[in-house]
Design a protein around this motif. Structure first.
Motif, PDB file in Angstrom:
ATOM      1  N   THR A   1      13.309   2.987   1.012  1.00 58.23           N
ATOM      2  CA  THR A   1      12.005   1.939   1.292  1.00 58.23           C
ATOM      3  C   THR A   1      10.972   2.603   0.979  1.00 58.23           C
ATOM      4  OG1 THR A   1      13.510   0.463   2.432  1.00 58.23           O
ATOM      5  CG2 THR A   1      11.168   0.300   2.320  1.00 58.23           C
ATOM      6  N   LEU A   2      10.829   3.855   1.596  1.00 56.54           N
ATOM      7  CA  LEU A   2       9.518   4.585   1.258  1.00 56.54           C
ATOM      8  C   LEU A   2       9.395   4.878  -0.014  1.00 56.54           C
ATOM      9  CD1 LEU A   2       9.541   6.688   4.517  1.00 56.54           C
ATOM     10  CD2 LEU A   2       7.824   4.768   4.123  1.00 56.54           C
ATOM     11  N   SER A   3      10.424   5.466  -0.623  1.00 57.97           N
ATOM     12  CA  SER A   3      10.340   5.913  -2.020  1.00 57.97           C
ATOM     13  C   SER A   3       9.898   4.748  -3.014  1.00 57.97           C
ATOM     14  CB  SER A   3      11.774   6.473  -2.321  1.00 57.97           C
ATOM     15  OG  SER A   3      11.582   6.719  -3.829  1.00 57.97           O
ATOM     16  N   GLY A   4      10.320   3.676  -2.684  1.00 47.70           N
ATOM     17  CA  GLY A   4      10.156   2.408  -3.528  1.00 47.70           C
ATOM     18  C   GLY A   4       8.620   2.397  -3.462  1.00 47.70           C
ATOM     19  N   ARG A   5       8.153   2.183  -2.103  1.00 41.11           N
ATOM     20  CA  ARG A   5       6.547   1.950  -2.011  1.00 41.11           C
ATOM     21  C   ARG A   5       5.630   2.963  -2.451  1.00 41.11           C
ATOM     22  NH1 ARG A   5       5.758   1.356   3.885  1.00 41.11           N
ATOM     23  NH2 ARG A   5       3.642   0.740   3.207  1.00 41.11           N
ATOM     24  N   SER A   6       6.288   4.043  -3.025  1.00 42.55           N
ATOM     25  CA  SER A   6       5.542   5.220  -3.834  1.00 42.55           C
ATOM     26  C   SER A   6       5.648   5.053  -5.066  1.00 42.55           C
ATOM     27  CB  SER A   6       6.028   6.640  -3.151  1.00 42.55           C
ATOM     28  OG  SER A   6       5.905   6.811  -1.834  1.00 42.55           O
TER      29      SER A   6
ATOM     30  N   LEU B   1      -3.471   5.493  -3.426  1.00 44.02           N
ATOM     31  CA  LEU B   1      -4.225   4.223  -3.215  1.00 44.02           C
ATOM     32  C   LEU B   1      -3.963   3.171  -4.330  1.00 44.02           C
ATOM     33  CD1 LEU B   1      -7.793   5.620  -2.949  1.00 44.02           C
ATOM     34  CD2 LEU B   1      -6.387   4.540  -1.213  1.00 44.02           C
ATOM     35  N   CYS B   2      -3.088   3.401  -5.342  1.00 46.21           N
ATOM     36  CA  CYS B   2      -2.392   2.467  -6.309  1.00 46.21           C
ATOM     37  C   CYS B   2      -0.987   1.878  -5.693  1.00 46.21           C
ATOM     38  CB  CYS B   2      -2.218   2.948  -7.650  1.00 46.21           C
ATOM     39  SG  CYS B   2      -3.974   3.506  -8.523  1.00 46.21           S
ATOM     40  N   THR B   3      -0.413   2.316  -4.849  1.00 45.29           N
ATOM     41  CA  THR B   3       0.866   2.298  -4.497  1.00 45.29           C
ATOM     42  C   THR B   3       0.949   1.282  -3.155  1.00 45.29           C
ATOM     43  OG1 THR B   3       1.340   4.021  -2.946  1.00 45.29           O
ATOM     44  CG2 THR B   3       1.581   4.396  -5.285  1.00 45.29           C
ATOM     45  N   GLU B   4       1.821   0.718  -2.801  1.00 47.81           N
ATOM     46  CA  GLU B   4       2.125  -0.125  -1.851  1.00 47.81           C
ATOM     47  C   GLU B   4       2.069   0.609  -0.551  1.00 47.81           C
ATOM     48  OE1 GLU B   4       2.670  -3.578  -1.500  1.00 47.81           O
ATOM     49  OE2 GLU B   4       1.512  -3.285  -3.393  1.00 47.81           O
ATOM     50  N   ARG B   5       1.922   1.906  -0.420  1.00 48.56           N
ATOM     51  CA  ARG B   5       1.660   2.794   0.755  1.00 48.56           C
ATOM     52  C   ARG B   5       0.268   2.563   1.211  1.00 48.56           C
ATOM     53  NH1 ARG B   5       5.486   8.253   1.283  1.00 48.56           N
ATOM     54  NH2 ARG B   5       5.140   7.734   3.361  1.00 48.56           N
ATOM     55  N   ALA B   6      -0.529   2.091   0.383  1.00 48.57           N
ATOM     56  CA  ALA B   6      -1.751   2.084   0.753  1.00 48.57           C
ATOM     57  C   ALA B   6      -2.264   0.354   0.578  1.00 48.57           C
ATOM     58  CB  ALA B   6      -2.929   2.506  -0.202  1.00 48.57           C
ATOM     59  N   ARG B   7      -1.105  -0.224   0.827  1.00 47.65           N
ATOM     60  CA  ARG B   7      -1.483  -1.909   0.714  1.00 47.65           C
ATOM     61  C   ARG B   7      -2.376  -2.413   1.689  1.00 47.65           C
ATOM     62  NH1 ARG B   7       4.417  -4.123   3.118  1.00 47.65           N
ATOM     63  NH2 ARG B   7       4.201  -3.505   5.328  1.00 47.65           N
ATOM     64  N   HIS B   8      -2.864  -1.849   2.699  1.00 46.78           N
ATOM     65  CA  HIS B   8      -3.682  -2.413   3.925  1.00 46.78           C
ATOM     66  C   HIS B   8      -5.280  -1.524   3.918  1.00 46.78           C
ATOM     67  CE1 HIS B   8      -4.358  -5.470   7.003  1.00 46.78           C
ATOM     68  NE2 HIS B   8      -4.778  -4.448   7.789  1.00 46.78           N
ATOM     69  N   ILE B   9      -5.303  -0.868   2.729  1.00 43.26           N
ATOM     70  CA  ILE B   9      -6.553  -0.183   2.508  1.00 43.26           C
ATOM     71  C   ILE B   9      -7.390  -0.459   1.268  1.00 43.26           C
ATOM     72  CG2 ILE B   9      -7.590   2.234   1.905  1.00 43.26           C
ATOM     73  CD1 ILE B   9      -4.816   3.367   2.801  1.00 43.26           C
ATOM     74  N   THR B  10      -8.391  -1.129   1.574  1.00 40.95           N
ATOM     75  CA  THR B  10      -9.318  -1.446   0.714  1.00 40.95           C
ATOM     76  C   THR B  10     -11.052  -1.406   1.053  1.00 40.95           C
ATOM     77  OG1 THR B  10     -10.047  -3.387  -0.781  1.00 40.95           O
ATOM     78  CG2 THR B  10      -9.811  -3.932   1.568  1.00 40.95           C
ATOM     79  N   MET B  11     -11.987  -1.347  -0.039  1.00 34.24           N
ATOM     80  CA  MET B  11     -13.195  -1.133   0.360  1.00 34.24           C
ATOM     81  C   MET B  11     -13.605   0.496   1.031  1.00 34.24           C
ATOM     82  SD  MET B  11     -14.728  -4.654   1.482  1.00 34.24           S
ATOM     83  CE  MET B  11     -13.395  -5.250   2.681  1.00 34.24           C
ATOM     84  N   GLN B  12     -12.720   1.375   0.723  1.00 32.12           N
ATOM     85  CA  GLN B  12     -12.789   2.793   1.450  1.00 32.12           C
ATOM     86  C   GLN B  12     -13.033   3.852   0.581  1.00 32.12           C
ATOM     87  OE1 GLN B  12     -12.501   3.095   4.815  1.00 32.12           O
ATOM     88  NE2 GLN B  12     -12.446   0.860   4.535  1.00 32.12           N
TER      89      GLN B  12
END
Length: 278
Positions: free
Chosen positions: A5-10, A256-267
């Motif tokens: 799952t982690l790999s897929g989110r990357s 920042l483009c992957t789902e591993r950063a899905r809760h990161i914005t305006m940073q």
């Protein structure tokens, strides 16, 4: 969470990414890295010859962009010559990319120029051209894609700015001001479109081994001064004791483009080896 799952989110399989300033340096590293993660990359640059050469070289490397289990697929890179200062050309190119490759899910603004001079000696043309590429170009490309991203329910926009956006630099007033403008514009777009699932962030590199950086080195001691600091220009040096490679910046952009950063914005992510002591 499983390793699979982690790999897929990357991964970025099935995503279409538009990268500006992709013909060399950081832009080239970003285009290659996103393709390695499975994205279909529309690489843009105003240097059409260098861009075509990049697409050819990355196509030859494509077998190394391994696909694999769990829906992973190799990516690809496609050349789209573009001057980001031309609003009509930007809109036309985005339309062509979406017709030929699919909806743009990721935008990475890398295109940039540097004009150095004491602030009072900058010409009108220096100022105008710096802002035309570094700030207005970001405005053109972001405006061209963000509405459709929002209607589809998500997307990622990453602007490659500079640590000069957050700290004064001698002889770099136009560059620093334009990069600061691009960072704040990206944050404002991120705020306006957060409710639609579009994430907008900036990566702020420090000294990176690119042609732009090397053009600033006027003598053999210049790289050492970058590492050690330079009292005359009020630079603190690099605590990590190395000048960044373009891949260092590309890896941060890709995260920042992957789902591993899905809760990161305006940073703003500073990738400068600690040079700004942030």
């Amino acid at each position: 969470m499983s390793a699979a799952t982690l790999s897929g989110r990357s991964r970025l399989d099935g995503r279409v990414a538009l990268v500006t300033g992709a013909a060399r340096g950081i832009g080239e590293a970003v285009a290659r890295t996103l393709a390695e993660l499975g994205a279909t990359v529309a690489a843009t640059d105003r240097d059409a010859d260098a861009l075509t050469d990049l697409a050819r070289r990355l196509s030859e490397e494509a077998p190394a962009f391994h696909g694999g289990p769990d829906g992973e697929h190799p990516g690809s890179v496609h050349a789209y010559p573009l001057d980001v200062t031309d609003r009509t050309a930007v809109d036309r190119t985005v339309g062509r990319v979406e017709r030929e490759l699919g909806p743009v899910d990721i935008l990475v603004n890398v295109a940039g120029v540097l004009r150095t001079a004491p602030a009072a000696e900058l010409t009108d043309e220096d100022w105008a051209q710096t802002f035309a590429v570094n700030a207005t170009g970001v405005f053109h490309t972001t405006r061209a894609v963000v509405g459709a991203m929002a209607r589809r329910g998500g997307g990622s926009i990453v602007t490659v700015a500079s640590n000069a956006a957050g700290i004064p630099r001698t002889h770099m007033a136009a560059y620093a001001a334009s990069k600061a403008a691009s960072v704040m514009f990206t944050k404002c777009v991120g705020l306006e479109y957060a409710g639609s699932g579009v994430r907008c962030n900036s990566v702020c590199p420090g000294s990176t081994d690119t042609a732009m950086q090397r053009a600033l080195w006027t003598d053999p001691e210049a790289p050492r001064r970058v590492l050690d600091g330079d009292l005359a220009s009020y630079r603190t040096g690099i605590p990590l004791r190395r000048i960044a490679d373009p891949q260092d910046i590309a890896d941060s952009v890709a995260f920042l483009c992957t789902e591993r950063a899905r809760h990161i914005t305006m940073q703003d992510l500073y990738v400068d080896g600690g040079a700004t002591l942030r």
